[in-house]
Structures are given as C-alpha cells and as structure tokens.
Enzyme design. Sequence first.
Site, short mmCIF file in Angstrom:
data_model
loop_
_atom_site.label_atom_id
_atom_site.label_comp_id
_atom_site.label_asym_id
_atom_site.label_seq_id
_atom_site.Cartn_x
_atom_site.Cartn_y
_atom_site.Cartn_z
N TYR A 189 36.96 26.18 -7.34
CA TYR A 189 36.31 25.36 -6.33
C TYR A 189 34.83 25.74 -6.33
O TYR A 189 34.29 26.15 -7.35
CB TYR A 189 37.03 25.66 -5.00
CG TYR A 189 36.62 24.87 -3.80
CD1 TYR A 189 36.67 23.48 -3.80
CD2 TYR A 189 36.21 25.52 -2.64
CE1 TYR A 189 36.30 22.77 -2.67
CE2 TYR A 189 35.85 24.82 -1.51
CZ TYR A 189 35.88 23.44 -1.52
OH TYR A 189 35.53 22.75 -0.40
N LYS A 191 39.53 19.73 -4.91
CA LYS A 191 39.90 19.65 -3.49
C LYS A 191 41.42 19.67 -3.35
O LYS A 191 41.97 20.30 -2.45
CB LYS A 191 39.35 18.35 -2.87
CG LYS A 191 37.83 18.34 -2.72
CD LYS A 191 37.39 18.94 -1.40
CE LYS A 191 35.92 19.32 -1.45
NZ LYS A 191 35.39 19.87 -0.19
N ASP A 205 32.44 13.33 -1.25
CA ASP A 205 31.17 13.32 -2.00
C ASP A 205 30.65 11.91 -2.34
O ASP A 205 30.22 11.65 -3.46
CB ASP A 205 31.27 14.22 -3.25
CG ASP A 205 31.32 15.70 -2.86
OD1 ASP A 205 31.18 16.01 -1.65
OD2 ASP A 205 31.52 16.54 -3.75
N ALA A 261 19.36 15.56 7.43
CA ALA A 261 20.18 14.66 8.26
C ALA A 261 20.87 13.63 7.39
O ALA A 261 20.65 12.42 7.51
CB ALA A 261 19.30 14.01 9.32
N THR A 284 24.86 13.02 5.12
CA THR A 284 26.29 12.90 5.43
C THR A 284 26.78 14.09 6.24
O THR A 284 27.35 13.93 7.32
CB THR A 284 27.09 12.85 4.11
OG1 THR A 284 26.45 11.96 3.23
CG2 THR A 284 28.52 12.40 4.35
N ALA A 285 26.56 15.28 5.70
CA ALA A 285 27.08 16.47 6.38
C ALA A 285 26.29 16.75 7.65
O ALA A 285 26.87 17.00 8.72
CB ALA A 285 27.02 17.67 5.44
N1 LIG Z 1 29.67 23.83 3.79
C1 LIG Z 1 30.33 22.72 3.66
O1 LIG Z 1 31.52 22.61 3.91
C2 LIG Z 1 29.59 21.52 3.19
C3 LIG Z 1 30.18 20.26 3.35
C4 LIG Z 1 29.49 19.13 2.94
C5 LIG Z 1 28.25 19.27 2.37
N2 LIG Z 1 27.73 20.51 2.19
C6 LIG Z 1 26.45 20.69 1.55
O2 LIG Z 1 25.42 20.11 2.30
C7 LIG Z 1 24.43 19.59 1.43
C8 LIG Z 1 24.17 18.15 1.79
O3 LIG Z 1 25.33 17.39 1.50
P1 LIG Z 1 25.46 15.90 1.99
O4 LIG Z 1 26.76 15.40 1.50
O5 LIG Z 1 25.16 15.82 3.43
O6 LIG Z 1 24.27 15.24 1.15
P2 LIG Z 1 23.30 14.07 1.62
O7 LIG Z 1 22.53 13.66 0.43
O8 LIG Z 1 24.07 13.06 2.37
O9 LIG Z 1 22.32 14.78 2.67
C9 LIG Z 1 21.22 15.60 2.35
C10 LIG Z 1 20.09 15.23 3.28
O10 LIG Z 1 19.04 16.17 3.12
C11 LIG Z 1 17.84 15.45 3.11
N3 LIG Z 1 16.76 16.20 2.47
C12 LIG Z 1 16.48 16.31 1.16
N4 LIG Z 1 15.34 17.02 0.98
C13 LIG Z 1 14.92 17.37 2.21
C14 LIG Z 1 13.79 18.09 2.68
N5 LIG Z 1 12.88 18.60 1.83
N6 LIG Z 1 13.66 18.27 4.00
C15 LIG Z 1 14.57 17.77 4.87
N7 LIG Z 1 15.63 17.05 4.47
C16 LIG Z 1 15.81 16.86 3.16
C17 LIG Z 1 18.18 14.17 2.36
O11 LIG Z 1 17.22 13.14 2.58
C18 LIG Z 1 19.54 13.84 2.94
O12 LIG Z 1 19.45 13.06 4.12
C19 LIG Z 1 24.95 19.79 0.02
O13 LIG Z 1 24.37 20.93 -0.55
C20 LIG Z 1 26.42 20.00 0.20
O14 LIG Z 1 26.98 20.84 -0.78
C21 LIG Z 1 28.36 21.62 2.61
O1 LIG Z 2 33.12 21.06 -1.73
C1 LIG Z 2 32.60 21.94 -1.01
O2 LIG Z 2 32.49 23.12 -1.36
C2 LIG Z 2 32.15 21.62 0.37
C3 LIG Z 2 31.64 20.25 0.55
O3 LIG Z 2 32.63 19.28 0.51
C4 LIG Z 2 30.45 19.90 -0.29
O4 LIG Z 2 30.36 18.75 -0.69
O5 LIG Z 2 29.63 20.77 -0.51
MG LIG Z 3 32.02 17.52 -0.46
#
Ligand SMILES: NC(=O)c1ccc[n+]([C@@H]2O[C@H](COP(=O)([O-])OP(=O)(O)OC[C@H]3O[C@@H](n4cnc5c(N)ncnc54)[C@H](O)[C@@H]3O)[C@@H](O)[C@H]2O)c1
Ligand SMILES: O=C(O)C[C@H](O)C(=O)O
Ligand SMILES: [Mg+2]
Length: 571
Positions: free
Chosen positions: A113, A186, A258, A314, A316-317
């Site tokens: 993972y 996953k 994703d 801001a 998805t996550a």
């Molecule tokens: N820990 C977890 O369980 C978990 C779950 C989901 C996503 N994530 C992580 O969170 C991150 C974002 O994922 P996502 O799916 O939300 O992606 P996403 O592309 O939907 O969101 C990222 C956001 O960050 C913004 N961004 C980019 N550069 C920036 C900057 N310089 N300043 C401010 N904002 C900026 C983008 O415009 C976008 O809105 C990824 O690294 C992903 O791995 C972690």
């Molecule tokens: O897959 C992961 O490790 C967490 C999350 O779903 C992500 O997209 O980063």
């Molecule tokens: Mg994911």
Amino acid sequence: MTVGTRVAAKRRFRSEDGAYVTTARGVEVLDTPLLNKGTAFTHEEREALGLAGLLPPAVLSLEDQLRRVYEQYHRQPSDLQRNIFLAMLQDNDEVLFYRLLAEHLREMLPVVYDPTVGEAIKRYSHEYRRPRGVFLSINEPDRVETALADVGLGADDVDLIVASDAEEILGIGDWGAGGIDIAVGKLAVYTAAAGIDPGRVIPVALDVGTDNEELLNDPGYLGNRHARVRGQRYDEFIDTYVRAATKLFPHALLHWEDFGPSNGRRILERYRDRVCTFNDDMQGTGAIVLAAALGAVRVAGSRMREQRIVVFGAGTAGVGIADQLRDAIVRDGADQDTATRQIWCIDKQGLLTDDMHDLSDYQAPYARPAGEVTGWRRDGGVGLHEVVARVEPTMLIGTSTVHGAFTEAVVREMAAHVDRPVIFPLSNPTERIEAMPDQLIPWTDGRGLIATGIPVPPVTYKGVTHGIGQANNALLYPGLGLGAVVAGARRISDGMFAAAAEAVAGLVDVSTPGASLLPHVENLRTVSATVAVAVAKQAADEGLARVELTDPVQQVQDAMWRPEYRPVRAG
Ligand SMILES: NC(=O)c1ccc[n+]([C@@H]2O[C@H](COP(=O)([O-])OP(=O)(O)OC[C@H]3O[C@@H](n4cnc5c(N)ncnc54)[C@H](O)[C@@H]3O)[C@@H](O)[C@H]2O)c1
Ligand SMILES: O=C(O)C[C@H](O)C(=O)O
Ligand SMILES: [Mg+2]
C-alpha cells in the site's frame, strides 16, 4: 481477479463444511489463486484434482511455505521489487499472500500500500506481469456490462467493487491505466484489515484516457492513448458503469478512489442517495482525520466547538475533512454557520475568500468574507503564514501535496499562540508530505499533536517518545466496508462515517504523554472489527440495514475471511 480466477469463479463453491469444491482440474487448479495451495496440497487432493505429477513430491505446511516466501521476500533488492514479488504471490496463492501479510503487517503494509504502491502505479506498464481486475474503456461503453460479467461471479457473489479513473492517484497525479493498482491495493487492505473475502471483490480501472504526457509518449503504455475525456461522455460512461455494476451485483458496495476533485464530488452527489456507495478520499479521509482530531481535543482538554481550523489544500481530501470537522463542531453544540466560520481553507490562490471567481462549488461554502482580510499581508493571495498569524489556529491540516509547505516559521508562529498545536500533514506519498514529525515536534517544543498520512516512526524529544498516528483512511474504510456488508446496508450515510470516527477515537488511550492519537496499524484487524460493529449498528438505527442485527459483534467476527487453507475437493 486474474484470468484464472475468472474461469474458476464459475467452477468453485464452498460446501457446508467450509471446503472448496471445484470442477477445475490440473493446471487450472494451480492457476487459480484462491484454490491453489501449491506444495501444501495433500496426497489425496493431488490425486483427486489431477495434480499428481504437477508438483514436487514433498507436502509442506502453510508454516513451511511462509518461511520460504518470507526469505524470498527479503532477498528482493528494493521496495518496488518487494511489491512486485507480493503481487506475484497474490496471483499464485492468495491464502499464502494474505497470511504473510497478516504476520508482517507493519513491515509489509507500506510495500503493498502507501507509499510503495505509488511507485508501482508509476511503473505499471513496465513492470506488468499479468492482469488483475477489470479494465473498462470509455471507447467501448457497450462492453462494460459484458466485461464485468466476464469475471464469472453471480448476483450474490460480490460484496465490494473499488473503482478508480486514476486522475489524482495519492498525491502523484494522473497515472492512467496504472490506477488499477490503487484499486487492487485498497482491496488487499480491505482483506488484510477487515477480512473482506478476496473472492467476493472486484478491482476496476475506468480508463477514460490520461493527460500525463509521459504516459502518452511511452510506447509501452498499456492504457488508452488519448487525453482524458470529460463532460457528458465521461458522465455517461460512469453512469454505464454504475448501471451495469448494480444490475449484475445488486448487493455490492461501490467504492470510488482517487478521482479528480470535481469528478469525485459530482459522482458521489449523483449516486449517494441511489446506491450503496462512498468516496474514500473525501469521506474515509474526513472520518479518520475526525477520529484523530477527537483524540487531540481530548489531550488538549478542549472541545470541538472551540477549534479554529486551517485546511491547507482545499481539494477532495481537504474539503472532505472540513465537512466532517464542521459537522463534529455542530454535534458539539454550534450552529452550522458558526461551525463553518471556524474553518479557513487555503488553496493555490491563497486563503479562499468570497470575492474570488474561480472557486469550485465545494469550496464556496468555506470562502471567507473578503472584508475579513482587508489589511492582511498579501503575496498574490493571503498565504499560509499570514493566515496562521492572524487566525491563531488550533489545528492545521495539510492536504496540498506540497512537500515542505509547513515551514519552521509557519509552525513556530502557530505554536506561539496555542498550547497544544494540532498539526496533521496528510499528503501522500513521502515526497509530498507538508512536514515530517521529526521537524514538527522540536519546532513546537514537544507540544505538537501530530498525525500523518504515511507511516512514520515515533519521535523522541526531551525524553518523551511521541507516537505518530497514521491518519490514513486505511484505518477506516475497511471497517466501514465490512460493517456495510454485514448489515446489508442500502446506503452509506454521513452518520455511518461519524460512528466509524467515534469508534476509532474510542480505541485510543491518550492519557500517557506522547501517546499516538490513533491506534497502530498493527491493530488494524481489531480496529476494523470495532468500526464495522459501530457502522452496522448505525445503519440499523437509520433504517438502512437489510440484515437483522441480532448480535453485531458476533456477526462481524463470523463475516471475516481468514487466510487459512481449506480442503479442496473435486466436484
Ligand atoms: N491520509 C489520507 O488518508 C489521505 C487521503 C486522501 C488524500 N490524501 C492525500 O492528500 C493529498 C491531496 O489529495 P486529494 O485527493 O485531495 O487531491 P486534490 O488534487 O483533490 O487536492 C489537492 C489540493 O491542493 C491544492 N494545492 C496544490 N498546490 C497548492 C499550494 N501550493 N497551496 C495550496 N494548495 C495547493 C490543489 O489546488 C488542490 O485543491 C494527496 O497527497 C493525497 O495522497 C491523504
Ligand atoms: O491511499 C492512501 O494511502 C490514502 C489516500 O486514499 C490517498 O489517496 O492518499
Ligand atoms: Mg486515495
């Protein structure tokens, strides 16, 4: 689902005593990872299944095999090679794979993972060995249903389908056809963590093209070689997939992984009230971060409704997290408007304000009144440091994919105003994280309450060892899925996520200094079972369960698949 699994799915069933009965014979048995035991087939089984000359003479136990594959694992030269080795083991002998994973979860989870799965996805077309999962192409919408039917499973045989269009894989962007591996990864976690039966799941790649030039120009690329299709054709393709999946497998939970932010949210909004479905990046992440936040609030001796929260990134996550933290503030007694006003979202343009014209619909509710920031320092937009200085947040969440964005100056500024700064740099994989805990702990003089998305070792500072909780949705979605399956849930509600978050938070004892805010991933199975019970009960309370819950704890235990060899009989 390998080709072998597809063929044999029709030809394998469980008898009442738990044995497998199959009409497959010889090589076909060895090629079916859920039937194959390799050198562990007994003499009688070899005789009955036509395997007599196809295996070396010795009959090994599962334990003997485990010793051998663990040694082989350790001879692999890199994490990517270890990931490939495990994928091949999974394609060969699924029980052995899951048993190895279960016995070395802490060691192997980061390989199957996050973070190594990101590497495997980038290298997909070049490291390709054999297919696993179903590949659906936007250029062949008429074949979506047949392709899903090719798996060979019946209407009652599928609990769960994980689908990705691979636009925003982890924090590494668009990886086209390689996205199948996030669905596969996953699902492996679903089985390892929550005992979801690996024979009752389907990973799906929704191939709508890719905007990744590197892939488009790579002669070895295995996906559709054109730009991403968007708009009406995209929506129709998703609709075709949902219709086919729910027609063929009416009890399956549809998990979205994703997707890009606007597609992800639009898809969820369209289907959440019609089918049993959720988006893991929005909702799974939101709930696990809420669990960590509840723990942090307990340590700090404060309340959810007293928090001031800055979300950096801001998308998805980030907005998914904002939504669930806002709802938790509401549950703690604030009204919706007040709760929303306690959250400041920053994206590429800086702090989101209501005079901006490029906000997405999901960001708009969090836009601050432009008047609030008159006089604030601007560098283009209002940046993170200025927001932290003005707002004095109690919580700082990172979902931006910007490595190093939480600088020493920002963190020290935050720590100057609050006693226990709560800082969650959640971006995956490692090269995207906003700051590492071994920086954050000294910068906050040991007062920071930290959780990350990737696995990180504890940090010792001035005699206290700080456990770093992994606020990864892996602690949440497997139990959520299991709870939904056990309850036969018709829908996945916000209440089910809140119940899951509270169940996780309830498992941590935060009374010792430095205690992790979340349970350790090593305890993933216990965590998932606890989450599943809470989710199933919540589904029943909301009238969403199709199955009667007489003894939810036992029903959850009974539903968990275990990596043990079963007798295989000729049928
Ligand atoms: N820990 C977890 O369980 C978990 C779950 C989901 C996503 N994530 C992580 O969170 C991150 C974002 O994922 P996502 O799916 O939300 O992606 P996403 O592309 O939907 O969101 C990222 C956001 O960050 C913004 N961004 C980019 N550069 C920036 C900057 N310089 N300043 C401010 N904002 C900026 C983008 O415009 C976008 O809105 C990824 O690294 C992903 O791995 C972690
Ligand atoms: O897959 C992961 O490790 C967490 C999350 O779903 C992500 O997209 O980063
Ligand atoms: Mg994911």
